[in-house]
Enzyme design. Structure first.
Site, PDB file in Angstrom:
ATOM      1  N   ASP A   1       0.174   2.715   1.920  1.00 21.34           N
ATOM      2  CA  ASP A   1       0.868   1.546   2.459  1.00 21.34           C
ATOM      3  C   ASP A   1       2.017   1.257   1.526  1.00 21.34           C
ATOM      4  OD1 ASP A   1       0.713  -0.247   4.790  1.00 21.34           O
ATOM      5  OD2 ASP A   1       0.840  -1.793   3.244  1.00 21.34           O
TER       6      ASP A   1
ATOM      7  N   TYR B   1      14.485   2.838   4.743  1.00 18.39           N
ATOM      8  CA  TYR B   1      15.520   2.085   4.031  1.00 18.39           C
ATOM      9  C   TYR B   1      16.254   2.926   2.983  1.00 18.39           C
ATOM     10  CZ  TYR B   1      12.999  -1.870   6.115  1.00 18.39           C
ATOM     11  OH  TYR B   1      12.408  -2.743   7.004  1.00 18.39           O
TER      12      TYR B   1
HETATM   13  P1  ITT Z   1       1.440   4.595   8.565  1.00 22.51           P
HETATM   14  O1  ITT Z   1       0.916   3.190   8.419  1.00 22.51           O
HETATM   15  O2  ITT Z   1       0.932   5.282   9.795  1.00 22.51           O
HETATM   16  O3  ITT Z   1       1.259   5.406   7.322  1.00 22.51           O
HETATM   17  P2  ITT Z   1       4.005   3.231   8.655  1.00 22.51           P
HETATM   18  O4  ITT Z   1       5.439   3.687   8.733  1.00 22.51           O
HETATM   19  O5  ITT Z   1       3.583   2.170   9.641  1.00 22.51           O
HETATM   20  O6  ITT Z   1       3.052   4.516   8.778  1.00 22.51           O
HETATM   21  P3  ITT Z   1       3.705   1.372   6.451  1.00 22.51           P
HETATM   22  O7  ITT Z   1       3.025   0.328   7.258  1.00 22.51           O
HETATM   23  O8  ITT Z   1       3.194   1.679   5.071  1.00 22.51           O
HETATM   24  O9  ITT Z   1       3.704   2.774   7.187  1.00 22.51           O
HETATM   25  O10 ITT Z   1       5.250   0.974   6.371  1.00 22.51           O
HETATM   26  C1  ITT Z   1       6.070   1.613   5.469  1.00 22.51           C
HETATM   27  C2  ITT Z   1       7.524   1.329   5.816  1.00 22.51           C
HETATM   28  O11 ITT Z   1       8.232   1.034   4.601  1.00 22.51           O
HETATM   29  C3  ITT Z   1       8.191   2.549   6.422  1.00 22.51           C
HETATM   30  O12 ITT Z   1       8.082   2.563   7.833  1.00 22.51           O
HETATM   31  C4  ITT Z   1       9.634   2.378   5.946  1.00 22.51           C
HETATM   32  O13 ITT Z   1      10.307   1.480   6.777  1.00 22.51           O
HETATM   33  C5  ITT Z   1       9.444   1.730   4.569  1.00 22.51           C
HETATM   34  N1  ITT Z   1       9.348   2.787   3.525  1.00 22.51           N
HETATM   35  C6  ITT Z   1       8.234   3.164   2.832  1.00 22.51           C
HETATM   36  N2  ITT Z   1       8.506   4.172   1.986  1.00 22.51           N
HETATM   37  C7  ITT Z   1       9.809   4.450   2.151  1.00 22.51           C
HETATM   38  C8  ITT Z   1      10.683   5.389   1.562  1.00 22.51           C
HETATM   39  O14 ITT Z   1      10.255   6.294   0.685  1.00 22.51           O
HETATM   40  N3  ITT Z   1      11.956   5.380   1.951  1.00 22.51           N
HETATM   41  C9  ITT Z   1      12.407   4.500   2.863  1.00 22.51           C
HETATM   42  N4  ITT Z   1      11.654   3.583   3.470  1.00 22.51           N
HETATM   43  C10 ITT Z   1      10.359   3.548   3.111  1.00 22.51           C
END
Ligand code: ITT
Length: 194
Positions: free
Chosen positions: A69, A151
């Site tokens: 997460d 992002y």
């Molecule tokens: P899962 O829960 O299925 O793993 P998700 O995309 O919904 O996928 P999260 O709830 O953890 O995952 O949300 C993470 C968000 O944060 C992701 O969709 C991006 O918008 C941002 N994010 C996380 N890591 C990032 C990165 O390395 N570079 C850019 N944005 C990132």
């Protein structure tokens, strides 16, 4: 080679994790096991939501599993988008929608400090453990670069004049939030399975 399930529906996260671990662990995705479900991220912390996801996938698959997460926290917006990073611009929004909303909210702000956070929850049998990584930086005035996801085009890590989206994946992974969290997981797995 040890096999681990990475419980995610995000293909960009899966790609990054395979780039980082592919030569040391076999990383299965939910699709590889015919699993197709969404976990409701109802907790208000990265730790809480990472554990919810890891538990759901570990119990569906019955094998060692981890979930990530992660998100972006900004100083000027009191930590937003934070745990809501994936759906900041609303249900079904795209990465571009989120970036646009963030730049709109940040317009005119001189404090541009921000950080990416990643929490990995790992479950094997009855035991769970957390691994965390953070990277500090600044929100740019406009998107730059086309690598990475989310992002990345508006996040310029401290000490660099490029955004994550202007760097190659190896450079990003070498000090990113996810890179740090994954290296802590690997250290644990290597030590506990030596
Ligand atoms: P899962 O829960 O299925 O793993 P998700 O995309 O919904 O996928 P999260 O709830 O953890 O995952 O949300 C993470 C968000 O944060 C992701 O969709 C991006 O918008 C941002 N994010 C996380 N890591 C990032 C990165 O390395 N570079 C850019 N944005 C990132």
């Amino acid at each position: 080679m040890k096999t681990l399930l990475f419980g995610t529906n995000n293909p960009n996260k899966l790609g990054e994790i395979r780039e980082m671990l592919g030569d040391r662990f076999q990383i299965l995705s939910p699709a590889d096991l015919g699993l197709d479900f969404e976990v409701d991220e109802t907790e208000d912390s990265f730790h809480g939501n990472a554990l919810l996801k890891a538990r759901a996938y570990a119990s569906a698959a019955g094998m060692p599993c981890f979930a990530d997460d992660s998100g972006l926290e900004t100083d000027a917006l009191d930590g937003a988008p934070g745990v809501y990073s994936a759906r900041y611009a609303g249900p079904g929004c795209s990465y571009a929608d989120n970036v646009e909303k963030l730049l709109r909210e940040m317009q005119g702000k001189t404090r541009r400090g921000a950080r990416f956070q990643a929490v990995i929850a790992y479950i094997e049998g009855e035991e769970f453990r957390f691994f965390q990584g953070t990277v500090e930086g600044q929100i740019t005035e406009a998107p730059r670069g086309s690598n990475g996801f989310g992002y990345d085009p508006v996040f310029q890590p401290d000490g660099y004049d490029r955004t994550f989206a202007e760097m190659g994946p190896e450079v990003k992974h070498s000090f990113s939030h996810r890179g740090k969290a994954i290296r802590a997981l690997v250290e644990y797995l290597t030590a506990s399975h030596a």
